[in-house]
Design a protein around this motif. Sequence first.
Motif, PDB file in Angstrom:
ATOM      1  N   ASN A 430       3.927   6.937  16.458  1.00 24.72           N
ATOM      2  CA  ASN A 430       3.617   6.016  17.543  1.00 24.72           C
ATOM      3  C   ASN A 430       2.421   5.158  17.134  1.00 24.72           C
ATOM      4  N   VAL A 431       2.646   3.872  16.899  1.00 26.22           N
ATOM      5  CA  VAL A 431       1.590   2.965  16.436  1.00 26.22           C
ATOM      6  C   VAL A 431       0.716   2.579  17.625  1.00 26.22           C
ATOM      7  N   ARG A 432      -0.557   2.913  17.550  1.00 29.47           N
ATOM      8  CA  ARG A 432      -1.463   2.663  18.667  1.00 29.47           C
ATOM      9  C   ARG A 432      -1.843   1.196  18.810  1.00 29.47           C
ATOM     10  N   HIS A 433      -1.967   0.501  17.679  1.00 29.43           N
ATOM     11  CA  HIS A 433      -2.423  -0.890  17.709  1.00 29.43           C
ATOM     12  C   HIS A 433      -1.456  -1.767  16.916  1.00 29.43           C
ATOM     13  N   PRO A 434      -0.266  -2.056  17.473  1.00 30.75           N
ATOM     14  CA  PRO A 434       0.721  -2.857  16.738  1.00 30.75           C
ATOM     15  C   PRO A 434       0.218  -4.265  16.456  1.00 30.75           C
ATOM     16  N   VAL A 435       0.656  -4.814  15.336  1.00 35.29           N
ATOM     17  CA  VAL A 435       0.171  -6.131  14.932  1.00 35.29           C
ATOM     18  C   VAL A 435       0.627  -7.219  15.893  1.00 35.29           C
ATOM     19  N   ASN A 436       1.780  -7.042  16.539  1.00 34.26           N
ATOM     20  CA  ASN A 436       2.253  -8.059  17.472  1.00 34.26           C
ATOM     21  C   ASN A 436       1.428  -8.099  18.755  1.00 34.26           C
ATOM     22  N   ASP A 437       0.564  -7.110  18.963  1.00 32.75           N
ATOM     23  CA  ASP A 437      -0.377  -7.125  20.081  1.00 32.75           C
ATOM     24  C   ASP A 437      -1.796  -7.424  19.613  1.00 32.75           C
ATOM     25  N   GLY A 438      -1.926  -7.935  18.396  1.00 29.48           N
ATOM     26  CA  GLY A 438      -3.239  -8.282  17.867  1.00 29.48           C
ATOM     27  C   GLY A 438      -3.942  -7.170  17.139  1.00 29.48           C
ATOM     28  N   TRP A 440      -4.010  -3.848  14.091  1.00 34.15           N
ATOM     29  CA  TRP A 440      -3.871  -3.757  12.635  1.00 34.15           C
ATOM     30  C   TRP A 440      -2.716  -2.854  12.218  1.00 34.15           C
ATOM     31  N   GLY A 441      -1.976  -2.326  13.191  1.00 33.87           N
ATOM     32  CA  GLY A 441      -0.903  -1.404  12.856  1.00 33.87           C
ATOM     33  C   GLY A 441      -1.433  -0.012  12.586  1.00 33.87           C
ATOM     34  N   ALA A 442      -0.676   0.758  11.817  1.00 35.22           N
ATOM     35  CA  ALA A 442      -1.064   2.120  11.448  1.00 35.22           C
ATOM     36  C   ALA A 442      -0.849   2.304   9.956  1.00 35.22           C
ATOM     37  N   ILE A 443      -1.686   3.140   9.346  1.00 31.04           N
ATOM     38  CA  ILE A 443      -1.618   3.380   7.904  1.00 31.04           C
ATOM     39  C   ILE A 443      -1.519   4.882   7.654  1.00 31.04           C
ATOM     40  N   GLY A 444      -0.579   5.259   6.821  1.00 34.50           N
ATOM     41  CA  GLY A 444      -0.419   6.649   6.424  1.00 34.50           C
ATOM     42  C   GLY A 444      -0.450   6.795   4.923  1.00 34.50           C
ATOM     43  N   GLY A 469       2.048   7.731  -2.103  1.00 31.68           N
ATOM     44  CA  GLY A 469       2.549   6.634  -1.295  1.00 31.68           C
ATOM     45  C   GLY A 469       1.591   6.197  -0.206  1.00 31.68           C
ATOM     46  N   VAL A 470       1.783   4.970   0.230  1.00 31.25           N
ATOM     47  CA  VAL A 470       1.058   4.403   1.369  1.00 31.25           C
ATOM     48  C   VAL A 470       2.073   3.695   2.247  1.00 31.25           C
ATOM     49  N   ASN A 471       2.011   3.951   3.547  1.00 32.85           N
ATOM     50  CA  ASN A 471       2.868   3.282   4.513  1.00 32.85           C
ATOM     51  C   ASN A 471       2.020   2.471   5.482  1.00 32.85           C
ATOM     52  N   TRP A 472       2.406   1.238   5.695  1.00 32.95           N
ATOM     53  CA  TRP A 472       1.752   0.396   6.703  1.00 32.95           C
ATOM     54  C   TRP A 472       2.780   0.111   7.792  1.00 32.95           C
ATOM     55  N   TYR A 473       2.572   0.712   8.954  1.00 29.02           N
ATOM     56  CA  TYR A 473       3.458   0.533  10.097  1.00 29.02           C
ATOM     57  C   TYR A 473       2.945  -0.650  10.920  1.00 29.02           C
ATOM     58  N   LEU A 474       3.662  -1.765  10.896  1.00 26.62           N
ATOM     59  CA  LEU A 474       3.239  -2.926  11.666  1.00 26.62           C
ATOM     60  C   LEU A 474       3.362  -2.656  13.167  1.00 26.62           C
ATOM     61  N   ASN A 475       4.421  -1.984  13.546  1.00 21.97           N
ATOM     62  CA  ASN A 475       4.643  -1.523  14.911  1.00 21.97           C
ATOM     63  C   ASN A 475       5.645  -0.378  14.818  1.00 21.97           C
ATOM     64  N   ASN A 476       6.314  -0.060  15.899  1.00 13.91           N
ATOM     65  CA  ASN A 476       7.208   1.088  15.875  1.00 13.91           C
ATOM     66  C   ASN A 476       8.591   0.789  15.297  1.00 13.91           C
ATOM     67  N   THR A 504       7.135   4.701 -12.114  1.00 16.42           N
ATOM     68  CA  THR A 504       7.889   3.775 -11.269  1.00 16.42           C
ATOM     69  C   THR A 504       7.046   3.374 -10.064  1.00 16.42           C
ATOM     70  N   ILE A 505       7.068   2.085  -9.754  1.00 15.51           N
ATOM     71  CA  ILE A 505       6.444   1.578  -8.532  1.00 15.51           C
ATOM     72  C   ILE A 505       7.537   0.946  -7.681  1.00 15.51           C
ATOM     73  N   SER A 506       7.614   1.379  -6.438  1.00 16.40           N
ATOM     74  CA  SER A 506       8.631   0.870  -5.516  1.00 16.40           C
ATOM     75  C   SER A 506       7.964   0.343  -4.255  1.00 16.40           C
ATOM     76  N   THR A 507       8.509  -0.727  -3.710  1.00 17.56           N
ATOM     77  CA  THR A 507       8.015  -1.317  -2.466  1.00 17.56           C
ATOM     78  C   THR A 507       9.198  -1.596  -1.551  1.00 17.56           C
ATOM     79  N   ARG A 508       8.991  -1.376  -0.274  1.00 17.78           N
ATOM     80  CA  ARG A 508      10.049  -1.603   0.711  1.00 17.78           C
ATOM     81  C   ARG A 508       9.489  -2.314   1.927  1.00 17.78           C
ATOM     82  N   PHE A 509      10.277  -3.263   2.444  1.00 17.12           N
ATOM     83  CA  PHE A 509      10.035  -3.788   3.787  1.00 17.12           C
ATOM     84  C   PHE A 509      11.191  -3.329   4.660  1.00 17.12           C
ATOM     85  N   GLN A 510      10.851  -2.772   5.802  1.00 17.46           N
ATOM     86  CA  GLN A 510      11.857  -2.106   6.627  1.00 17.46           C
ATOM     87  C   GLN A 510      11.737  -2.515   8.089  1.00 17.46           C
ATOM     88  N   VAL A 511      12.877  -2.783   8.688  1.00 13.29           N
ATOM     89  CA  VAL A 511      12.982  -2.988  10.132  1.00 13.29           C
ATOM     90  C   VAL A 511      14.096  -2.082  10.632  1.00 13.29           C
TER      91      VAL A 511
END
Length: 513
Positions: A430-438, A440-444, A469-476, A504-511
């Motif tokens: 559950n992202v507390r501060h989604p980017v679409n509400d101004g 920074w999202g969440a980072i894991g 790995g690092v995950n940046w959750y923009l929102n839910n 190996t380095i991998s990057t993903r954008f996911q919706v």
Amino acid sequence: MKKSYSMAMAALTMAVVPFSANAQERQSVPFEKFKTLVDLLVSQGSISQQQADALIADSTTPVSPTIEITQAPASATNATAVAQGIGRRPTDDPPLALAATATPQRQGRRPSYSAPPAATPEAIQQAKDSGTVSVDWSEGAPRFTSPGGFTFRPRGRALMDVQSTGGSRFAGRNITTTGARGIRIGFEGTFGPHLFYQAEADFSDGTSEIQSAYVGWRTKLRDDITTEFNFGSRLLERAVEGSTSSDQIPFMERNAVALAMSPVAGSFGVGLTSKTFGPGWHVTAQVVGEPVNGDAASDDTLTLLARAHVNPLRTDRLTFHVGGWIYHERFSDSLDALQINLRVANRFNDNLRIASGPLGNPRSSLAYGGELGLISEGRWLFGEYGRRNIRSDALASPIALSAWSVSGGWMLTGEDAPYSRRGGVFATPNVRHPVNDGGWGAIGALARYEGTDFADAPRGGTSNALTLGVNWYLNNIAQVMVNYIHSTTNNRTGDYQGRDTADTISTRFQVSF
């Protein structure tokens, strides 16, 4: 007061939710502003212009009533979503209270392959009051609820990857590739409190392939225990990551236990599934054949599978996970040979694999494994092990294949760990501060060390891999993932034999919604 004016007041109270800084603040809207509010309903599409004209005409009365409207915080998407922490309304949408039908939940989204929830009494009542459907946007896609309690919701996901491998002594493994881990579209819904359905197709390989497609019936055995029965194609449960949807795993790909211990049917098979959920535990039993798109020219491989988990310790701050799974396969007579070629570093390098070598005339297999986990607020740690014994007419004794994994993670921005107690699987945080509400999202941040051992097979190899790995959750519903993988393979068959290491380095954008 005329009946039509009372109906207008009810519609306005439900549909118009102005923003302010104080969630508890209430304001009185005088009768003189009634026409302005009706015009707002027309602009939102809640009522037609003809209905608005009738309301204005019928509501001319010397009485000057007052409409009470609850305010919501400026950063909120709607009043209920703030309390639930699951709001994801686009910031330019009008502030409608129709999304108040969202069911409170600990995670930002329920596990993707869980059965769709039944309509809530609030959603049904809103539909009855409006004479049409109510709409809930809390899960990123609209869930429509009819006055009769029927629901319908579209589903979809797009997982787009780019990865690059270097450092291998084999030039064929040092490649850069792009691809779609998943491009899916589907739908789900319910008919009343008991009957539900879900269907989803994947287009990532350039062809359509049915994934989940089932109908089900659920009922309560008692207030805190629910059971459901399904027929169709549903995700086959094995291990924690193997039982989690690919769009909700913290890593870009499932671990070695989930992949190496996969049955011949793969992740999906058509058949019967029974699931029972209690407070901090669940049990799943499945009897399935092959996938929907499987070969229909011979008998299916028959798989009997069971998985269970329990949380013997569960508090607000600490959860202990214990689980286990087992399955038995009776292979189809048309299966002449069985060979496992497991990707070691995510999905888009077909040359970086570990192989078991061919096993001729396989007849059956028995696989089993265990799960241990500890979840403390935003931190989690899991250990998994699996073993698969394969019987073949070509070998005097069964071949034993095994895999293991240790993984952990930490939500650096204060969110709870992405774990669902209900099914003992991962879920979207559950992202507390989604980017679409101004925000920074969440980072894991996360790490995993895993390995496979196919050496018991005549030409089987071994492998291990370290993933950071690092995950940046923009929102839910949207996130960016980066994985670094240092892998070691030792194949005894194929084009890349002998010990070899690669990075190996991998990057993903996911919706996903």
